[in-house]
Design a protein around this motif. Structure first.
Motif, PDB file in Angstrom:
ATOM      1  N   ASP A 190       7.987  86.935  48.629  1.00 21.58           N
ATOM      2  CA  ASP A 190       7.637  87.655  49.853  1.00 21.58           C
ATOM      3  C   ASP A 190       7.191  89.086  49.554  1.00 21.58           C
ATOM      4  OD1 ASP A 190       8.228  85.439  51.363  1.00 21.58           O
ATOM      5  OD2 ASP A 190      10.174  86.172  52.045  1.00 21.58           O
ATOM      6  N   SER A 191       7.652  89.648  48.432  1.00 17.89           N
ATOM      7  CA  SER A 191       7.318  91.038  48.101  1.00 17.89           C
ATOM      8  C   SER A 191       5.931  91.184  47.485  1.00 17.89           C
ATOM      9  CB  SER A 191       8.364  91.613  47.137  1.00 17.89           C
ATOM     10  OG  SER A 191       8.203  91.101  45.821  1.00 17.89           O
ATOM     11  N   VAL A 192       5.295  90.068  47.123  1.00 17.81           N
ATOM     12  CA  VAL A 192       3.947  90.133  46.541  1.00 17.81           C
ATOM     13  C   VAL A 192       2.968  90.514  47.646  1.00 17.81           C
ATOM     14  CG1 VAL A 192       2.134  88.844  45.357  1.00 17.81           C
ATOM     15  CG2 VAL A 192       4.545  88.418  44.795  1.00 17.81           C
ATOM     16  N   ASP A 193       2.283  91.616  47.477  1.00 15.60           N
ATOM     17  CA  ASP A 193       1.480  92.191  48.561  1.00 15.60           C
ATOM     18  C   ASP A 193       0.469  91.214  49.138  1.00 15.60           C
ATOM     19  OD1 ASP A 193       2.786  94.646  48.411  1.00 15.60           O
ATOM     20  OD2 ASP A 193       1.433  95.398  46.872  1.00 15.60           O
ATOM     21  N   ASN A 194      -0.225  90.478  48.284  1.00 13.92           N
ATOM     22  CA  ASN A 194      -1.262  89.554  48.751  1.00 13.92           C
ATOM     23  C   ASN A 194      -0.787  88.114  48.824  1.00 13.92           C
ATOM     24  OD1 ASN A 194      -2.962  91.776  48.795  1.00 13.92           O
ATOM     25  ND2 ASN A 194      -3.765  91.394  46.742  1.00 13.92           N
ATOM     26  N   GLY A 195       0.500  87.904  48.630  1.00 10.63           N
ATOM     27  CA  GLY A 195       1.062  86.564  48.692  1.00 10.63           C
ATOM     28  C   GLY A 195       0.870  85.784  47.405  1.00 10.63           C
ATOM     29  N   ILE A 196       1.714  84.772  47.217  1.00 12.31           N
ATOM     30  CA  ILE A 196       1.614  83.903  46.048  1.00 12.31           C
ATOM     31  C   ILE A 196       2.148  82.526  46.430  1.00 12.31           C
ATOM     32  CG2 ILE A 196       3.880  84.591  45.132  1.00 12.31           C
ATOM     33  CD1 ILE A 196       2.643  84.311  42.298  1.00 12.31           C
ATOM     34  N   ASP A 197       1.482  81.487  45.971  1.00 13.99           N
ATOM     35  CA  ASP A 197       1.922  80.119  46.202  1.00 13.99           C
ATOM     36  C   ASP A 197       2.700  79.624  44.991  1.00 13.99           C
ATOM     37  OD1 ASP A 197       0.675  79.983  48.686  1.00 13.99           O
ATOM     38  OD2 ASP A 197      -1.235  79.363  47.781  1.00 13.99           O
ATOM     39  N   SER A 198       3.595  78.693  45.206  1.00 10.76           N
ATOM     40  CA  SER A 198       4.430  78.188  44.120  1.00 10.76           C
ATOM     41  C   SER A 198       3.603  77.535  43.021  1.00 10.76           C
ATOM     42  CB  SER A 198       5.460  77.185  44.661  1.00 10.76           C
ATOM     43  OG  SER A 198       4.817  76.096  45.300  1.00 10.76           O
ATOM     44  N   ASP A 199       2.449  76.943  43.375  1.00  8.53           N
ATOM     45  CA  ASP A 199       1.648  76.283  42.347  1.00  8.53           C
ATOM     46  C   ASP A 199       0.863  77.271  41.484  1.00  8.53           C
ATOM     47  OD1 ASP A 199      -0.296  77.089  44.129  1.00  8.53           O
ATOM     48  OD2 ASP A 199      -1.011  75.065  44.595  1.00  8.53           O
ATOM     49  N   GLU A 200       0.979  78.564  41.771  1.00 12.72           N
ATOM     50  CA  GLU A 200       0.351  79.583  40.937  1.00 12.72           C
ATOM     51  C   GLU A 200       1.287  80.107  39.857  1.00 12.72           C
ATOM     52  OE1 GLU A 200      -2.421  82.307  43.370  1.00 12.72           O
ATOM     53  OE2 GLU A 200      -0.987  81.545  44.849  1.00 12.72           O
ATOM     54  N   ILE A 201       2.534  79.662  39.854  1.00  7.79           N
ATOM     55  CA  ILE A 201       3.516  80.072  38.850  1.00  7.79           C
ATOM     56  C   ILE A 201       3.502  79.041  37.728  1.00  7.79           C
ATOM     57  CG2 ILE A 201       5.954  80.537  38.413  1.00  7.79           C
ATOM     58  CD1 ILE A 201       6.167  81.366  41.369  1.00  7.79           C
ATOM     59  N   ASP A 202       3.233  79.504  36.515  1.00  6.52           N
ATOM     60  CA  ASP A 202       3.003  78.606  35.386  1.00  6.52           C
ATOM     61  C   ASP A 202       4.259  78.225  34.619  1.00  6.52           C
ATOM     62  OD1 ASP A 202       0.134  78.724  35.730  1.00  6.52           O
ATOM     63  OD2 ASP A 202       0.228  80.743  34.891  1.00  6.52           O
ATOM     64  N   GLU A 203       5.269  79.090  34.629  1.00  6.39           N
ATOM     65  CA  GLU A 203       6.456  78.853  33.807  1.00  6.39           C
ATOM     66  C   GLU A 203       7.617  79.667  34.362  1.00  6.39           C
ATOM     67  OE1 GLU A 203       7.624  78.467  29.043  1.00  6.39           O
ATOM     68  OE2 GLU A 203       5.599  79.044  29.684  1.00  6.39           O
ATOM     69  N   ALA A 204       8.841  79.245  34.042  1.00 10.37           N
ATOM     70  CA  ALA A 204      10.021  79.962  34.533  1.00 10.37           C
ATOM     71  C   ALA A 204      11.086  80.058  33.455  1.00 10.37           C
ATOM     72  CB  ALA A 204      10.587  79.277  35.769  1.00 10.37           C
ATOM     73  N   PHE A 205      11.794  81.165  33.482  1.00  9.63           N
ATOM     74  CA  PHE A 205      12.921  81.418  32.577  1.00  9.63           C
ATOM     75  C   PHE A 205      14.081  81.917  33.428  1.00  9.63           C
ATOM     76  CE2 PHE A 205       8.960  82.071  30.349  1.00  9.63           C
ATOM     77  CZ  PHE A 205       9.133  81.370  29.168  1.00  9.63           C
TER      78      PHE A 205
END
Length: 394
Positions: free
Chosen positions: A35-50
């Motif tokens: 929610d804090s990303v100014d222009n928004g972000i979709d979950s399918d734009e996240i490539d990897e997680a730690f």
């Protein structure tokens, strides 16, 4: 290597939430970050997680990272659990930065979570204790408060550090934490209260020790190639350093410094092209008040033995020349082990974007975060720069 930037951060409140699962805590932090990303972000734009966590109480020891990322809707991405004791999510952020810098990911999620208050104190103490040296410390009955009490005693004997100075760290941290709506112990304390509190492990009183907390934190790291798609105010991760050391105190030459912090700090400064004098504020790992004083010295903010005087002179207060732990630190904000390191970057992100409300450091341009595992067996340091210090590719 490509530059890496923070484009969004978030965290849950820290405190006692025995009816919340570790999955729901992480979801709160993840949703706050996106929610804090100014222009928004979709979950399918996240490539990897730690994801950093110890899993207090032995819950979901295997595959605990995909257990939380699948819960928040990150289906199918590579997800890695990072365990580095209290430095778990600081290390997770470092891994996310490496993934972005290397080109393996354009956007990576890093964070951490811990549920610590839904079990008995004995069970929690046991699982927390596994981060200490097992054979010669934990199995012999030594607690982390006992270990840091030995460190405090050694520092006092070597340099004349006083219990009043330890208490001044607590007073400063609670003053900041009282301004933080996410803090576990969000109230002020007086010097007299800190000095007169029950002794936990001499010379440490209750107010010299951080609380046991539940909570989660998450940050989104993006490459220079895509950062501007998400915000025109990204925070540059200018330097990263990490180091390890003997897990037990008896394995070290001195009790009055943490070599892992020194090495990690030097690496981060070198990568960022800055020095301690360039840092405008810092979030350091103050699990016990003496740990903050050691951090002053090991990170180069003052000479060895001068950390007690630094707090006595008011240098590290919110109004001082080098504010430290504006969030309230582990002492007041809280210490959900797996979330702590990422939570420090949440505060740094807000400070460098001028969004820290009553805790805002004036003209903050360069910030530092410092996350320690155990009593110094691991350390991770990040140096961050404000949006005004860089140009971002469109």
């Amino acid at each position: 290597m490509r530059d890496a930037y923070l484009i969004g951060t978030g965290q849950s409140p820290y405190g006692s939430y025995p009816n919340e699962s570790y999955r729901s805590l992480f979801q709160t932090a993840y949703e706050a970050a996106t929610d804090s990303v100014d222009n928004g972000i979709d979950s399918d734009e996240i490539d990897e997680a730690f994801v950093g966590m110890i899993s207090i109480g032995g819950r979901q020891l295997g595959l605990s990272a995909p257990a939380v990322t699948e819960h928040v809707g990150l289906h199918g991405i590579p997800t890695t659990r990072v365990e580095n004791a209290c430095a778990a999510s600081g290390s997770a952020v470092r891994h996310a930065v490496q993934a972005v810098q290397s080109g393996m990911a354009d956007v990576a999620l890093a964070g951490g979570v811990e549920s610590m208050t839904d079990l008995s104190s004995d069970t929690t103490r046991y699982w927390f204790g596994v981060s200490g040296e097992t054979e010669w410390e934990r199995m012999a009955g030594t607690t982390f408060s006992g270990v840091y009490a030995q460190i405090a005693s050694a520092h006092m004997e070597a340099y004349g550090t006083t219990r009043e100075q330890l208490s001044q760290v607590a007073v400063k941290s609670h003053s900041n934490g009282a301004k933080n709506p996410k803090a576990h112990l969000g109230f002020e304390c007086s010097l007299e209260q800190a000095e007169g509190a029950p002794t936990i492990a001499d010379p440490l009183t209750l107010y010299h020790c951080c609380p046991t907390s539940d909570g989660a934190a998450a940050v989104l790291v993006a490459s220079e190639d895509v950062a501007a798609e998400y915000t025109d105010r990204p925070v540059r991760i200018a330097g990263v350093g990490a180091a390890g050391d003997g897990v037990g105190l008896f394995q070290r030459e001195s009790y009055t410094n943490l070599p892992a912090t020194r090495k990690a700090g030097q690496q981060a400064y070198k990568m960022a092209g800055v020095g301690p004098d360039d840092v405008d504020f810092a979030e350091v790992h103050d699990c016990f008040s003496i740990a903050e004083i050691l951090a002053y010295e090991d990170l180069g903010f003052c000479e060895p033995g001068e950390g007690g005087q630094l707090i006595a002179d008011g240098v590290t207060t919110l109004e001082g020349d080098l504010p430290v732990n504006t969030s309230g630190g582990l002492k007041s904000k809280g210490h959900p082990i797996g979330a702590t390191g990422a939570g420090q970057l949440v505060e740094a992100f807000d400070q460098l974007r001028g969004e820290a409300d009553d805790r805002q450091v004036e003209d903050a341009r360069c910030g530092l975060t410092h996350n320690v595992g155990g009593s110094g067996g691991a350390a991770v340091v990040h140096v961050l720069e404000s949006p005004e210090e860089m140009e971002v590719s469109a």
